[in-house]
Motif scaffolding. Structure first.
Motif, PDB file in Angstrom:
ATOM      1  N   TYR A  19      -3.275  -7.871  11.858  1.00 20.79           N
ATOM      2  CA  TYR A  19      -3.491  -6.155  11.251  1.00 20.79           C
ATOM      3  C   TYR A  19      -2.079  -6.064  10.858  1.00 20.79           C
ATOM      4  O   TYR A  19      -1.511  -6.252  12.171  1.00 20.79           O
ATOM      5  N   TYR A  64     -14.088  -0.622   4.339  1.00 19.68           N
ATOM      6  CA  TYR A  64     -12.573   0.176   3.826  1.00 19.68           C
ATOM      7  C   TYR A  64     -11.855   0.497   5.053  1.00 19.68           C
ATOM      8  O   TYR A  64     -12.732   1.385   5.847  1.00 19.68           O
ATOM      9  N   SER A  93      -3.237   5.351   3.041  1.00 18.89           N
ATOM     10  CA  SER A  93      -3.414   4.097   2.458  1.00 18.89           C
ATOM     11  C   SER A  93      -4.681   4.039   2.880  1.00 18.89           C
ATOM     12  O   SER A  93      -5.027   4.008   4.215  1.00 18.89           O
ATOM     13  N   LEU A  94      -5.249   2.955   2.089  1.00 17.41           N
ATOM     14  CA  LEU A  94      -7.219   2.991   1.883  1.00 17.41           C
ATOM     15  C   LEU A  94      -6.367   0.707   1.026  1.00 17.41           C
ATOM     16  O   LEU A  94      -6.109   1.074   0.402  1.00 17.41           O
ATOM     17  N   MET A  95      -7.457   0.379   2.126  1.00 22.24           N
ATOM     18  CA  MET A  95      -7.405  -1.165   1.717  1.00 22.24           C
ATOM     19  C   MET A  95      -8.630  -1.340   1.740  1.00 22.24           C
ATOM     20  O   MET A  95      -9.667  -1.369   3.041  1.00 22.24           O
ATOM     21  N   VAL A 119      -8.450  -8.748   0.617  1.00 19.63           N
ATOM     22  CA  VAL A 119      -8.223  -7.575  -0.135  1.00 19.63           C
ATOM     23  C   VAL A 119      -7.913  -7.506  -1.458  1.00 19.63           C
ATOM     24  O   VAL A 119      -7.655  -7.991  -2.692  1.00 19.63           O
ATOM     25  N   TRP A 163      -8.483  -4.582  -3.282  1.00 20.27           N
ATOM     26  CA  TRP A 163      -7.668  -3.300  -4.086  1.00 20.27           C
ATOM     27  C   TRP A 163      -7.115  -3.127  -2.596  1.00 20.27           C
ATOM     28  O   TRP A 163      -8.183  -2.513  -1.808  1.00 20.27           O
ATOM     29  N   LYS A 164      -6.092  -1.882  -3.393  1.00 22.45           N
ATOM     30  CA  LYS A 164      -5.834  -0.995  -2.510  1.00 22.45           C
ATOM     31  C   LYS A 164      -5.204   0.249  -2.646  1.00 22.45           C
ATOM     32  O   LYS A 164      -4.557   0.050  -4.040  1.00 22.45           O
ATOM     33  N   LYS A 165      -5.139   1.389  -1.912  1.00 23.84           N
ATOM     34  CA  LYS A 165      -4.051   2.236  -2.994  1.00 23.84           C
ATOM     35  C   LYS A 165      -3.615   3.724  -2.055  1.00 23.84           C
ATOM     36  O   LYS A 165      -4.393   3.674  -0.603  1.00 23.84           O
ATOM     37  N   GLY A 183     -10.665   0.403  -7.309  1.00 20.91           N
ATOM     38  CA  GLY A 183     -10.083   1.656  -6.742  1.00 20.91           C
ATOM     39  C   GLY A 183      -9.366   2.336  -7.886  1.00 20.91           C
ATOM     40  O   GLY A 183      -8.444   3.325  -8.159  1.00 20.91           O
TER      41      GLY A 183
END
Length: 256
Positions: free
Chosen positions: A90, A106, A112-114, A123, A125-127, A161
């Protein structure tokens, strides 16, 4: 003269006899009673001491038999191993231990959250948030609660998400440490085990210990320091670890 001496002696004997009858008999009886009490107390103490010694010895014998029983019956008949399933590099800094539910993983990286699938291939979703994420809580109805280091709470849909609601708290929430170095995998939780085991993290190594005698049943050695380790994933029979720049899935194999 002799008669007077003899009479005095007889009077003294009578006097002593009277004293014995009225006082001496009770005194001797009292002394005899006291001696009996001393003997009884001595015997009781000695017996109690012996009982405690026997009890201690019996417990030691039982502990030895229990250890011997586990060593003979359990350890040789069951093999446990830790095997890497997958791993990926990563390019972001993971700042908390990995979390998971029944179908997703998670990862928190600062603000950030992936969210990844359980195979670690994509992935979902991510936010990103304006503030650092300090805690996550899984809610019912397929929801996820995000807490940031300000006073904000965000409720998201786990699958997409999508934000469902947001709220500002009246108080600040302190950061919750997600690092865990040791915990138990209970027999109640993982039925294939013969007994509960301890999972222990130390620098570049993960050990699986027998709870009965502390013996190492299995281990995993990493090339880099292991920064975080997840809880035990019962569905996947694994743990997720952050080692160096790699995120890895380590399977927990049990062979009877």
């Amino acid at each position: 003269m002799k008669i007077r001496i003899l009479a005095a002696i007889m009077a003294l004997i009578v006097l002593l006899s009277v004293i014995y009858v009225f006082f001496g008999k009770n005194w001797f009886a009292e002394q005899q009673y006291l001696q009996q009490q001393r003997n009884t107390e001595f015997i009781k103490n000695e017996l109690m001491q012996k009982f405690l010694e026997i009890q201690d010895q019996s417990q030691e014998i039982l502990d030895e038999l229990l250890n011997l029983n586990y060593e003979i019956e359990f350890i040789p008949t069951q093999e446990i191993s830790l095997e890497r399933d997958w791993s990926f590099k990563y390019d972001f800094d993971i700042t908390s231990k990995p979390l998971f539910d029944h179908k997703q993983i998670y990862l928190i990286s600062g603000c950030s959250l992936m969210v990844f699938d359980k195979k670690g291939e994509k992935v979902n979703w991510k936010k990103a948030f304006d503030e650092e994420i300090i805690d996550i809580e899984f809610l019912d109805v397929n929801r996820l609660l995000i807490l940031t280091n300000g006073k904000n709470m965000f409720c998201l849909n786990r699958n997409l998400g999508r934000e469902i609601w947001t709220k500002e708290n009246a108080f600040s929430i302190e950061k919750s440490e997600k690092y865990c170095s040791v915990y138990q995998i209970s027999l109640d939780k993982y039925k294939r085990l013969d007994s509960s085991v301890i999972l222990m993290l130390s620098d570049k190594r993960i050990d699986v210990l027998n709870t009965i005698n502390g013996k190492v049943l299995a281990f995993h050695i990493s090339e880099d320091n292991i920064r975080f380790i997840s809880e035990f994933d019962l569905l996947e029979k694994c743990v997720y670890i952050v080692e160096g720049n790699n995120f890895s899935k380590i399977n927990f194999k049990v062979k009877s």
